[in-house]
Design a protein around this motif. Sequence first.
Motif, short mmCIF file in Angstrom:
data_model
loop_
_atom_site.label_atom_id
_atom_site.label_comp_id
_atom_site.label_asym_id
_atom_site.label_seq_id
_atom_site.Cartn_x
_atom_site.Cartn_y
_atom_site.Cartn_z
N SER A 632 0.83 -1.21 0.00
CA SER A 632 0.00 0.00 0.00
C SER A 632 0.86 1.25 0.00
O SER A 632 2.03 1.24 0.39
N ASN A 634 0.14 5.31 1.31
CA ASN A 634 -0.79 6.19 2.01
C ASN A 634 -0.13 7.53 2.25
O ASN A 634 0.85 7.63 2.98
N ASN A 647 -4.59 7.19 -1.05
CA ASN A 647 -4.39 5.93 -0.32
C ASN A 647 -4.71 4.78 -1.28
O ASN A 647 -5.86 4.60 -1.67
#
Length: 869
Positions: A632, A634, A647
């Motif tokens: 991920s 973010n 995000n």
Amino acid sequence: MLKHFTLFFIILTILPTLSFAQNQDNVPVISYSATPRKYEIAEINVTGIQNYDPKILVNLSGLRVGQKLNVPGEEISEAIRKYWEHGLFSDVKIVATKIESGKIWLEIQLLERPRLSDINYYGLKKSEVETVSEKVAMMKGSQVTPYLITRSEKYITDYFVAKGFYNTEVRVVQKDDTTQVNHVYLDITVDKKEKVKVRSLEFLGNTVFSDSKLNRTMKKTNAKGKIKNFFRTKKFINETYQEDLVAVIDKYNEFGYRDMIIDYDSIAKNDDNTVDIKIKVEEGAKYYLGDISWIGNSIYPGEYLSAMLRLKKGDVFNQKLLDERLFQDDDAVHNLYMNNGYLFSNIQPVEVNVYGDTIDLEMRVYEGKQATINNIVINGNTKTHEHVVRREVRTKPGQLFSKSELIRTIRELSQLGHFNPENIQPDVQPNPEDGTVDLVYNLEEKANDQIELSGGWGAGMFVGSLGLKFSNFSVRNIFNKESWRPLPTGDGQTLSLRAQTNGKYYQSYSFSFTEPWLGGKRPNSLTVSAYRSIQSSVSDSYYSNYNSYFSSGSYGGYGNTYGYSQYDASDFDQHMKIFGISVGFGKRLTWPDDWFSLYAEVSYQHYDLLDWQYFIMQNGVSQNLHFKFIFSRNSIDNPLYTRRGSNFSFGVEFTPPYSAWIDKNYKSLYNTTISGDTDERADAQEELYDYIEYHKWTTQGSIFTPLDKSEKLVLMGKYEMGFLGYYNEYVRSPYEKFMLGGDGMSGYSMYGSQTVGLRGYENSSLTPRNRYGSYDGNIYNKLTFEMRYPLTLQPSAQVYALGFLEAGNAWSDFQDYNPFDLKRSAGVGVRIFLPIFGLMGIDWGYGFDEAQVQGSNGSQFHFVIGQQF
């Protein structure tokens, strides 16, 4: 003139006093016609006061025992003037009570101004009274002075003028309080009149921009009665009107008209409490950029700075854009220096040549020397331990100053959730003498522990839940009695406990613990969680609804195929029990950039089913050992009310391919589950699904963009996708399905599936079913656009309103997948974050398309607890 009047008033005050003394027995006689005589003050007394220390009042006069003064003379007059200047007394006299042997005894006679008993407001609503009272800020028991009364009138008038009541009148009347000595009431009458509105707004001399374009530029001053201004401010407030005039000038400057001026503007008042506005502009010529040169730069070559400026010869001269590219944007030219330690640097654009419509610019750069960070001071962390704050601070002592690292530190401190993100404002204290800088982070703690306590009665049963979430827990202080206030806190760990039950039908218990900095040296997180859920003995009401629904043949006539009508509701032994445990490890990455992170998890679920007639598998035990990886990025700035950033995440979850290792005739078992008798189907299902196998792919992303200068109105765009695959076509997982529709809060563990909300539809109503009537969502898509606006962002409560557009759908097989066949909805909602309860909200959505279950779309209300769509 005022000085002469004051002196005359003081003389009139003193003369009667001293003249009066001439007519009394044993009182010294002072004649103002005689030559002043010098006396030594032997004693000073104060009379007529109740609420002040006499010694303090004597000091206030400037007179002191032992002082020599002329009588009559300036010293007494000056003392009286000082008392009047303080405004605390309504009468002041200084008299001589005795004169003897060159000494004088003085008595200061004061009369205190009255004190406030109460304020009565007339002409205001209750809510207005509360607001005005805060602005007036006059406490009961305080002295009522002319200054305070005048100030109150001004504050009230200014408040309502700012609201558009331009002709507001305020009248303050003072009345004696007969129940208390020297106390008064204040009656404040406010006549707001009507709001002054703009009847017409006319521009003269404009050829570059239309009247409509300029009118849209004036955001706070708009003519009433026009449809295009329906949602815009029509009231006339001079202060905002002046701001709008500046906005018009800025608009012209953005397009190269740097000589544009407002020749005149007129405001004509009308009898109907409106005004007509005329604005005459002189647009001037349009200018373009000529040559751009750099002087004083030694760190970066001029060619590189010009490339970063992104402005070139022949471009329209836009002062606003020039300032943005030099100083304001994240990649502005000046930030090159600021991010490399040159805190004291400066860039001054100078117009060195103007010829025709062209302007040559010379960028004069002062680089200075690099600034080194000296001290890092943390203030305001009354609950959170300092090491928790300092490990998130990117600016370290001894390093070169960096503006980008300073901004990143603010973001990281906001992400902790322990401090009010709206008030994290670092104080940069440069020391040019020694080339250092001190950074002070002033923080404001906010409560972020949460409690969930709910209960209700429905479908003939009681449903209750209790949840506790401690977001700043401290394991190492568990055995420290002094740290229990009421729990050990301060280390930034998260402990969650939750229980939900309605007794016979459903019970669920969960626990999780997260350590965000495992070992305390690196931002590597460790998460341990476990849960247990039990479903059994369907209540009579639930059973009746369920049996009626399936016997209607809503799913192709399968309702009676498996004998639901013969189900004995009194058999409380039937159940679906799930136990799960997981361990996860998270790591912040530095590549591709340091916004990325990786999370790895291993989980185990144990499913125990007995006569569970509402699922594809009705009897037996299944085990699910799977691994999960989430990659991920973010970069959002605030976890509660996000204004900017993004995000994105990509996840894969998989089990071992047991069917490739175990020697079984899976095809035969699968066919038996379809065509065998009841006992054969049950045995085949138990053997077929003893070890669950699948691979699951998910991705989602959201982007936040502010739409106004104050960064309050925010647009959020989000996408989600999920796919549940199989290794063997005969061993498709009955668990881990996607259940689409509704509020997204049906609970993960109830059916071993993942719920995905889509407002405007009932829960799970967009999820396809298989031949057994069970949920069979193996693929889903979802798109969301959301407009947000904050109502309040105080630490005690953060509230924002929203409007949304959503679309999504779910499919059973990849061959049926159509990313353009989406079920649409729209609606509005509100979110409330209370520190003790967490995030809550309510949405109203309208689903425009038919769902899998007929009648499940249309107008729907959805309640949100502890999550965001």
